[in-house]
Every structure is written in C-alpha cells, then in structure tokens.
Design a protein around this motif. Structure first.
Motif, mmCIF file in Angstrom:
data_model
loop_
_atom_site.group_PDB
_atom_site.id
_atom_site.type_symbol
_atom_site.label_atom_id
_atom_site.label_comp_id
_atom_site.label_asym_id
_atom_site.label_seq_id
_atom_site.Cartn_x
_atom_site.Cartn_y
_atom_site.Cartn_z
ATOM 1 N N HIS A 132 11.141 6.485 -1.872
ATOM 2 C CA HIS A 132 10.474 5.772 -0.792
ATOM 3 C C HIS A 132 9.617 4.631 -1.340
ATOM 4 C CE1 HIS A 132 10.758 9.625 1.900
ATOM 5 N NE2 HIS A 132 11.936 9.053 1.678
ATOM 6 N N SER A 133 9.003 4.843 -2.493
ATOM 7 C CA SER A 133 8.211 3.772 -3.105
ATOM 8 C C SER A 133 9.070 2.568 -3.442
ATOM 9 C CB SER A 133 7.514 4.299 -4.365
ATOM 10 O OG SER A 133 6.609 5.329 -4.056
ATOM 11 N N VAL A 134 10.263 2.808 -3.963
ATOM 12 C CA VAL A 134 11.167 1.700 -4.298
ATOM 13 C C VAL A 134 11.618 0.971 -3.036
ATOM 14 C CG1 VAL A 134 13.352 1.107 -5.376
ATOM 15 C CG2 VAL A 134 11.911 2.855 -6.395
ATOM 16 N N ILE A 161 11.019 -2.991 -2.123
ATOM 17 C CA ILE A 161 12.020 -3.965 -1.674
ATOM 18 C C ILE A 161 11.549 -4.674 -0.401
ATOM 19 C CG2 ILE A 161 14.371 -4.193 -0.788
ATOM 20 C CD1 ILE A 161 15.179 -1.900 -2.610
ATOM 21 N N LEU A 162 10.953 -3.923 0.517
ATOM 22 C CA LEU A 162 10.421 -4.537 1.730
ATOM 23 C C LEU A 162 9.305 -5.529 1.404
ATOM 24 C CD1 LEU A 162 10.355 -4.649 4.826
ATOM 25 C CD2 LEU A 162 8.766 -2.709 4.777
ATOM 26 N N ALA A 163 8.462 -5.200 0.433
ATOM 27 C CA ALA A 163 7.403 -6.123 0.032
ATOM 28 C C ALA A 163 7.979 -7.397 -0.574
ATOM 29 C CB ALA A 163 6.463 -5.435 -0.968
ATOM 30 N N PHE A 164 9.014 -7.275 -1.378
ATOM 31 C CA PHE A 164 9.651 -8.461 -1.968
ATOM 32 C C PHE A 164 10.249 -9.365 -0.883
ATOM 33 C CE2 PHE A 164 10.424 -6.153 -6.224
ATOM 34 C CZ PHE A 164 9.202 -6.615 -6.698
ATOM 35 N N VAL A 165 10.886 -8.769 0.099
ATOM 36 C CA VAL A 165 11.510 -9.565 1.162
ATOM 37 C C VAL A 165 10.460 -10.330 1.960
ATOM 38 C CG1 VAL A 165 12.852 -9.426 3.293
ATOM 39 C CG2 VAL A 165 13.527 -8.070 1.306
ATOM 40 N N ASN A 166 9.349 -9.692 2.273
ATOM 41 C CA ASN A 166 8.291 -10.376 3.015
ATOM 42 C C ASN A 166 7.604 -11.440 2.168
ATOM 43 O OD1 ASN A 166 7.687 -8.950 5.826
ATOM 44 N ND2 ASN A 166 8.346 -7.386 4.379
ATOM 45 N N PHE A 221 0.828 -1.213 0.000
ATOM 46 C CA PHE A 221 0.000 0.000 0.000
ATOM 47 C C PHE A 221 0.861 1.261 0.000
ATOM 48 C CE2 PHE A 221 -2.159 3.350 2.412
ATOM 49 C CZ PHE A 221 -3.272 3.548 1.594
ATOM 50 N N MET A 222 1.990 1.217 0.721
ATOM 51 C CA MET A 222 2.868 2.372 0.753
ATOM 52 C C MET A 222 3.590 2.586 -0.575
ATOM 53 S SD MET A 222 2.427 3.786 3.620
ATOM 54 C CE MET A 222 3.759 4.980 3.478
ATOM 55 N N VAL A 223 3.754 1.530 -1.360
ATOM 56 C CA VAL A 223 4.389 1.681 -2.676
ATOM 57 C C VAL A 223 3.571 2.611 -3.561
ATOM 58 C CG1 VAL A 223 4.991 0.466 -4.803
ATOM 59 C CG2 VAL A 223 5.655 -0.479 -2.600
ATOM 60 N N ILE A 224 2.257 2.449 -3.545
ATOM 61 C CA ILE A 224 1.399 3.241 -4.425
ATOM 62 C C ILE A 224 0.933 4.544 -3.797
ATOM 63 C CG2 ILE A 224 0.593 1.194 -5.638
ATOM 64 C CD1 ILE A 224 -1.937 1.288 -3.972
ATOM 65 N N SER A 225 1.145 4.712 -2.492
ATOM 66 C CA SER A 225 0.688 5.932 -1.828
ATOM 67 C C SER A 225 1.806 6.904 -1.492
ATOM 68 C CB SER A 225 -0.061 5.568 -0.539
ATOM 69 O OG SER A 225 0.787 4.882 0.363
ATOM 70 N N SER A 226 3.053 6.495 -1.577
ATOM 71 C CA SER A 226 4.167 7.390 -1.253
ATOM 72 C C SER A 226 4.346 8.427 -2.355
ATOM 73 C CB SER A 226 5.463 6.587 -1.079
ATOM 74 O OG SER A 226 5.344 5.688 -0.003
ATOM 75 N N ARG A 227 4.575 9.645 -1.951
ATOM 76 C CA ARG A 227 4.795 10.721 -2.910
ATOM 77 C C ARG A 227 6.226 10.718 -3.440
ATOM 78 N NH1 ARG A 227 0.812 14.541 -3.122
ATOM 79 N NH2 ARG A 227 -0.818 14.396 -1.538
ATOM 80 N N ASN A 228 7.149 10.277 -2.628
ATOM 81 C CA ASN A 228 8.550 10.224 -3.044
ATOM 82 C C ASN A 228 8.818 8.901 -3.755
ATOM 83 O OD1 ASN A 228 11.330 10.265 -3.290
ATOM 84 N ND2 ASN A 228 11.646 11.208 -1.291
ATOM 85 N N LEU A 267 18.122 -1.397 -9.390
ATOM 86 C CA LEU A 267 18.343 -0.687 -10.653
ATOM 87 C C LEU A 267 17.339 0.441 -10.831
ATOM 88 C CD1 LEU A 267 19.798 -0.469 -13.383
ATOM 89 C CD2 LEU A 267 18.184 -2.155 -14.279
ATOM 90 N N PHE A 268 16.076 0.188 -10.506
ATOM 91 C CA PHE A 268 15.058 1.226 -10.618
ATOM 92 C C PHE A 268 15.352 2.365 -9.645
ATOM 93 C CE2 PHE A 268 10.870 2.967 -9.369
ATOM 94 C CZ PHE A 268 10.500 3.485 -10.602
#
Length: 208
Positions: free
Chosen positions: A30-32, A36-41, A20-27, A69-70
C-alpha cells in the motif's frame, strides 16, 4: 478561483495526503501504491508550471521503473517488515538528532535564499522570445538537443553505469532454490555418447 488554481489545490492536497499515507501505511504494498499516486500528482503540478519535461521524467522513470520495481521486489521477496522494525526504538534518538540537523540546515538555506527583483521577468521574457532566425521550441526539445549533442558522451556513460548497477543488483540478489532442475550449458556441451544415450533391454511382454 481559476481552473489552474483549482487544479493546483487538488494536486497539492492529494500529493500531501498520499505522501502521509506512504509513511503511515502498515502494508508496504500500500505504501508503494500511495507513492505512485504522489508521483502522479507531483507530475500534475509540474505540468501546471510549464515544466512538462520534469513531469514526463517523473512519470516514466519513477512511476514506470523505480516504484513498480520496488513493488515487485516487495511482493516477490516477501520481506518480514515486522522483524525489521523490532530495533526501531533503539535508533530513534539518533534518528531524531540527524533529522533535527537536516531541518536546521533546510531552515538556514531557505532563510538565506534571496532572489533578484528582475529574475522572474528575465526568465519569462527568455521563455517567450526566441533567438533571431530560430523558431520557438518547447523545453523538452531544447533539453533533448543539448543532451544528445553537447553531453552525449556523459549521457552514454551514465547509462552504462546504471546498466552495470542493475546487473550487479540482479547477481547479488539472485538465489537458486534447492531441488529445482536448471539448465547447465557447460554440462550439455560436454556430453558424450555414453552419458547421453542409455540402452535399456526390455524383456518380451514387459513395457518400460
């Protein structure tokens, strides 16, 4: 509650929150990082169900290559995301229609999904029982044996395609700044004595 169930709820909660924070972060940086945190979990959830190969691929490929890379691309190119979001509202109706179509397709697919009553027992029995005369191996080793024996040519072809795509992306996005001195191999090879040496006459008592 068992330890496995506790870790499942922990990984699932952090995964949903970070997604949810990936799509809601303005920066975008921070989204990237949340990605990464979502991938690890998600890799932790794969380990809980015994799919360690998918967990390793998720961490090595997506976290170690795609997400990083992104992140470097976002930080180096300094993309103006505010300018990119200016025309978002005019495409919102079309996006909602496309999203509704995809949602309807997912509902139809999940609604028509049917699993045989003996599939789970057959899968667990096949995973626990090794063939006669062979030792039990992990799924990582089994996939590696199949991938590097029966499908080695397809694997090499896929690697070559990815290499060409990477080189093409680098060539298309490479920009040279004006006023920066760069090495020219052809100019160095074509040098002559007249262009390489300059004779300067220094008057007595004067320096260069």
């Amino acid at each position: 509650m068992s330890v496995a169930a506790a870790f499942f709820y922990l990984f699932a909660f952090v995964l949903i929150a970070s997604a949810f924070m990936v799509i809601s972060s303005r920066n975008p940086v921070h989204s990237v990082l949340f990605l990464i945190l979502a991938f690890v979990n998600a890799a932790g959830l794969f380990i809980l169900i015994g799919a360690e190969f998918l967990a390793l691929i998720l961490v090595v490929v997506y976290v170690g290559a795609v997400a990083v890379l992104f992140l470097f691309v976002v930080m180096m190119l300094d993309v103006d995301f505010v300018e990119l979001r200016q025309g978002f509202l005019q495409y919102l109706p079309i996006g909602m229609i496309v999203g509704a179509i995809f949602l309807a397709e997912l509902v139809l697919v999940l609604g028509a999904w049917a699993t045989g009553p003996g599939v789970a027992q057959a899968v667990s029995a096949a995973a626990n029982v090794a063939p006669a005369g062979a030792e039990a191996v992990s799924n990582v080793r089994a996939i590696g044996q199949v991938l590097y024996t029966d499908y080695i040519y397809f694997f090499q072809a896929a690697g070559f395609v990815l290499l060409v795509a990477m080189i093409g992306a680098i060539v298309l996005t490479l920009r040279h700044k004006a006023g920066v001195k760069r090495q020219s191999i052809s100019a160095q090879v074509e040098r002559t004595a007249k262009t390489a040496i300059e004779v300067v006459k220094v008057r007595p008592g004067q320096g260069l």
